[in-house]
Write a protein that holds these residues in place. Sequence first.
Motif, PDB file in Angstrom:
ATOM      1  N   LYS A   1     -32.912 -46.575  28.574  1.00  0.00           N
ATOM      2  CA  LYS A   1     -32.213 -47.635  26.959  1.00  0.00           C
ATOM      3  C   LYS A   1     -32.750 -46.887  25.637  1.00  0.00           C
ATOM      4  O   LYS A   1     -32.068 -47.291  24.581  1.00  0.00           O
ATOM      5  N   THR A   2     -34.146 -46.190  26.010  1.00  0.00           N
ATOM      6  CA  THR A   2     -34.029 -45.623  24.884  1.00  0.00           C
ATOM      7  C   THR A   2     -32.908 -44.182  23.995  1.00  0.00           C
ATOM      8  O   THR A   2     -32.700 -45.023  23.227  1.00  0.00           O
ATOM      9  N   SER A   3     -32.120 -43.963  24.732  1.00  0.00           N
ATOM     10  CA  SER A   3     -31.030 -42.829  24.210  1.00  0.00           C
ATOM     11  C   SER A   3     -29.965 -44.148  23.484  1.00  0.00           C
ATOM     12  O   SER A   3     -29.674 -44.299  22.432  1.00  0.00           O
ATOM     13  N   CYS A   4     -29.787 -45.559  24.574  1.00  0.00           N
ATOM     14  CA  CYS A   4     -28.758 -46.544  24.158  1.00  0.00           C
ATOM     15  C   CYS A   4     -29.260 -46.443  22.985  1.00  0.00           C
ATOM     16  O   CYS A   4     -28.475 -46.948  21.846  1.00  0.00           O
ATOM     17  N   GLN A   5     -30.569 -47.508  22.638  1.00  0.00           N
ATOM     18  CA  GLN A   5     -31.057 -47.436  21.433  1.00  0.00           C
ATOM     19  C   GLN A   5     -31.144 -46.549  20.165  1.00  0.00           C
ATOM     20  O   GLN A   5     -30.703 -47.285  19.032  1.00  0.00           O
ATOM     21  N   LEU A   6     -31.281 -45.182  20.133  1.00  0.00           N
ATOM     22  CA  LEU A   6     -30.882 -44.354  19.409  1.00  0.00           C
ATOM     23  C   LEU A   6     -29.709 -44.315  18.711  1.00  0.00           C
ATOM     24  O   LEU A   6     -28.473 -44.532  17.446  1.00  0.00           O
ATOM     25  N   ILE A   7     -28.319 -44.409  19.710  1.00  0.00           N
ATOM     26  CA  ILE A   7     -26.727 -43.727  19.553  1.00  0.00           C
ATOM     27  C   ILE A   7     -26.550 -45.347  18.904  1.00  0.00           C
ATOM     28  O   ILE A   7     -25.996 -45.181  17.940  1.00  0.00           O
TER      29      ILE A   7
ATOM     30  N   VAL B   1     -24.044 -42.545  28.390  1.00  0.00           N
ATOM     31  CA  VAL B   1     -25.460 -41.506  28.669  1.00  0.00           C
ATOM     32  C   VAL B   1     -25.884 -42.109  30.692  1.00  0.00           C
ATOM     33  O   VAL B   1     -25.938 -43.661  30.833  1.00  0.00           O
ATOM     34  N   ILE B   2     -26.450 -41.325  31.129  1.00  0.00           N
ATOM     35  CA  ILE B   2     -26.716 -41.286  32.129  1.00  0.00           C
ATOM     36  C   ILE B   2     -28.669 -41.609  32.527  1.00  0.00           C
ATOM     37  O   ILE B   2     -29.018 -40.429  32.350  1.00  0.00           O
ATOM     38  N   ALA B   3     -29.275 -41.848  33.387  1.00  0.00           N
ATOM     39  CA  ALA B   3     -30.511 -42.113  33.554  1.00  0.00           C
ATOM     40  C   ALA B   3     -30.580 -41.027  34.946  1.00  0.00           C
ATOM     41  O   ALA B   3     -29.616 -40.625  35.259  1.00  0.00           O
ATOM     42  N   TRP B   4     -31.278 -40.237  34.605  1.00  0.00           N
ATOM     43  CA  TRP B   4     -31.606 -39.069  35.872  1.00  0.00           C
ATOM     44  C   TRP B   4     -32.809 -38.782  35.875  1.00  0.00           C
ATOM     45  O   TRP B   4     -33.409 -38.993  35.018  1.00  0.00           O
ATOM     46  N   ASN B   5     -32.696 -38.648  37.444  1.00  0.00           N
ATOM     47  CA  ASN B   5     -34.578 -38.586  37.419  1.00  0.00           C
ATOM     48  C   ASN B   5     -35.033 -40.016  36.655  1.00  0.00           C
ATOM     49  O   ASN B   5     -34.773 -40.799  36.237  1.00  0.00           O
ATOM     50  N   PRO B   6     -35.913 -40.597  37.796  1.00  0.00           N
ATOM     51  CA  PRO B   6     -37.266 -42.029  37.467  1.00  0.00           C
ATOM     52  C   PRO B   6     -37.321 -42.161  35.452  1.00  0.00           C
ATOM     53  O   PRO B   6     -37.325 -42.802  35.340  1.00  0.00           O
ATOM     54  N   ASP B   7     -37.762 -40.494  35.361  1.00  0.00           N
ATOM     55  CA  ASP B   7     -37.731 -41.073  33.578  1.00  0.00           C
ATOM     56  C   ASP B   7     -37.205 -40.026  32.384  1.00  0.00           C
ATOM     57  O   ASP B   7     -37.373 -40.385  31.430  1.00  0.00           O
ATOM     58  N   ARG B   8     -35.934 -39.839  33.326  1.00  0.00           N
ATOM     59  CA  ARG B   8     -35.161 -38.690  32.471  1.00  0.00           C
ATOM     60  C   ARG B   8     -33.916 -39.055  32.435  1.00  0.00           C
ATOM     61  O   ARG B   8     -33.064 -40.308  33.108  1.00  0.00           O
TER      62      ARG B   8
ATOM     63  N   LEU C   1     -27.552 -35.467  17.431  1.00  0.00           N
ATOM     64  CA  LEU C   1     -26.194 -36.540  18.249  1.00  0.00           C
ATOM     65  C   LEU C   1     -24.611 -36.309  17.433  1.00  0.00           C
ATOM     66  O   LEU C   1     -24.061 -36.524  17.273  1.00  0.00           O
ATOM     67  N   ASN C   2     -25.942 -37.022  15.834  1.00  0.00           N
ATOM     68  CA  ASN C   2     -24.096 -36.360  15.008  1.00  0.00           C
ATOM     69  C   ASN C   2     -23.439 -35.747  14.788  1.00  0.00           C
ATOM     70  O   ASN C   2     -21.808 -35.566  15.064  1.00  0.00           O
ATOM     71  N   THR C   3     -24.087 -34.247  14.744  1.00  0.00           N
ATOM     72  CA  THR C   3     -23.457 -32.904  15.382  1.00  0.00           C
ATOM     73  C   THR C   3     -22.543 -32.830  16.278  1.00  0.00           C
ATOM     74  O   THR C   3     -22.068 -32.199  16.392  1.00  0.00           O
ATOM     75  N   THR C   4     -23.655 -33.037  17.696  1.00  0.00           N
ATOM     76  CA  THR C   4     -22.467 -33.385  18.708  1.00  0.00           C
ATOM     77  C   THR C   4     -20.933 -33.791  18.704  1.00  0.00           C
ATOM     78  O   THR C   4     -20.432 -33.321  18.754  1.00  0.00           O
ATOM     79  N   ILE C   5     -21.184 -34.608  18.009  1.00  0.00           N
ATOM     80  CA  ILE C   5     -19.753 -36.213  18.457  1.00  0.00           C
ATOM     81  C   ILE C   5     -19.332 -35.547  16.796  1.00  0.00           C
ATOM     82  O   ILE C   5     -18.127 -35.085  17.585  1.00  0.00           O
ATOM     83  N   ARG C   6     -19.639 -34.825  15.957  1.00  0.00           N
ATOM     84  CA  ARG C   6     -18.869 -34.573  15.141  1.00  0.00           C
ATOM     85  C   ARG C   6     -18.567 -32.983  15.451  1.00  0.00           C
ATOM     86  O   ARG C   6     -17.046 -32.926  15.248  1.00  0.00           O
TER      87      ARG C   6
ATOM     88  N   THR D   1     -36.738 -37.171  23.045  1.00  0.00           N
ATOM     89  CA  THR D   1     -36.251 -36.159  22.018  1.00  0.00           C
ATOM     90  C   THR D   1     -35.319 -35.908  21.839  1.00  0.00           C
ATOM     91  O   THR D   1     -34.898 -35.114  20.519  1.00  0.00           O
ATOM     92  N   LEU D   2     -34.555 -37.046  22.006  1.00  0.00           N
ATOM     93  CA  LEU D   2     -32.831 -37.050  21.450  1.00  0.00           C
ATOM     94  C   LEU D   2     -32.924 -37.433  19.788  1.00  0.00           C
ATOM     95  O   LEU D   2     -33.654 -38.543  19.379  1.00  0.00           O
ATOM     96  N   ASP D   3     -31.924 -36.833  19.263  1.00  0.00           N
ATOM     97  CA  ASP D   3     -32.467 -36.962  18.106  1.00  0.00           C
ATOM     98  C   ASP D   3     -30.945 -37.132  16.949  1.00  0.00           C
ATOM     99  O   ASP D   3     -30.227 -36.694  17.562  1.00  0.00           O
ATOM    100  N   GLU D   4     -31.382 -38.056  15.842  1.00  0.00           N
ATOM    101  CA  GLU D   4     -29.849 -38.524  15.681  1.00  0.00           C
ATOM    102  C   GLU D   4     -29.432 -37.606  14.482  1.00  0.00           C
ATOM    103  O   GLU D   4     -27.864 -37.302  15.124  1.00  0.00           O
TER     104      GLU D   4
END
Length: 161
Positions: A6-12, A43-50, A111-116, A105-108
């Motif tokens: 959810k945190t990842s989706c919000q940042l994206i 975005v894929i849930a991985w383990n209960p907290d990752r 994320l932008n650099t990876t997509i680009r 830990t996901l950083d804007e």
Amino acid sequence: MNAAAKTSCQLIEKTLRKSPAFKKVDEGLYVVKQGSSIVMINVIAWNPDRAVVRCVAQLVKGVTMEVPLALQLLEMNALLRFGAFAYVPAGDVIIFSHTLLGGATLDEEELNTTIRDVAIIADEYDDRIAARYGGQTMQELLEESVVEHFRSAHGRDHFKA
């Protein structure tokens, strides 16, 4: 979907929502059009907290995987700073993908650099691979889809004799 996903989706969504190239397809699934490339963000849930954020661009569909192509993709993988080319047997598809750790830990900027960079690599190599090994680029598939939609929407091909 766990908290990290959810945190990842919000940042994206916060990072990309103002871009006209960005579209939310479903919960945890997004697309960004860059040049002739489409980068899918999942975005894929991985383990209960990752969670992980997978960025994928399809380069060529309908290519026959043979030893020269496989060796060339492996050699290119060794030279890349991140990400990798891969082959998906379903549809005979060559993709380029990179996965980020999601959550707090996901950083804007990352994320932008990876997509680009995923889009740039896809745009750079799709035509080369298709020209040398066959198959269709994402751009060609999209153009075919538009023409087919036009034809079926109007019930016939207006340009045939």
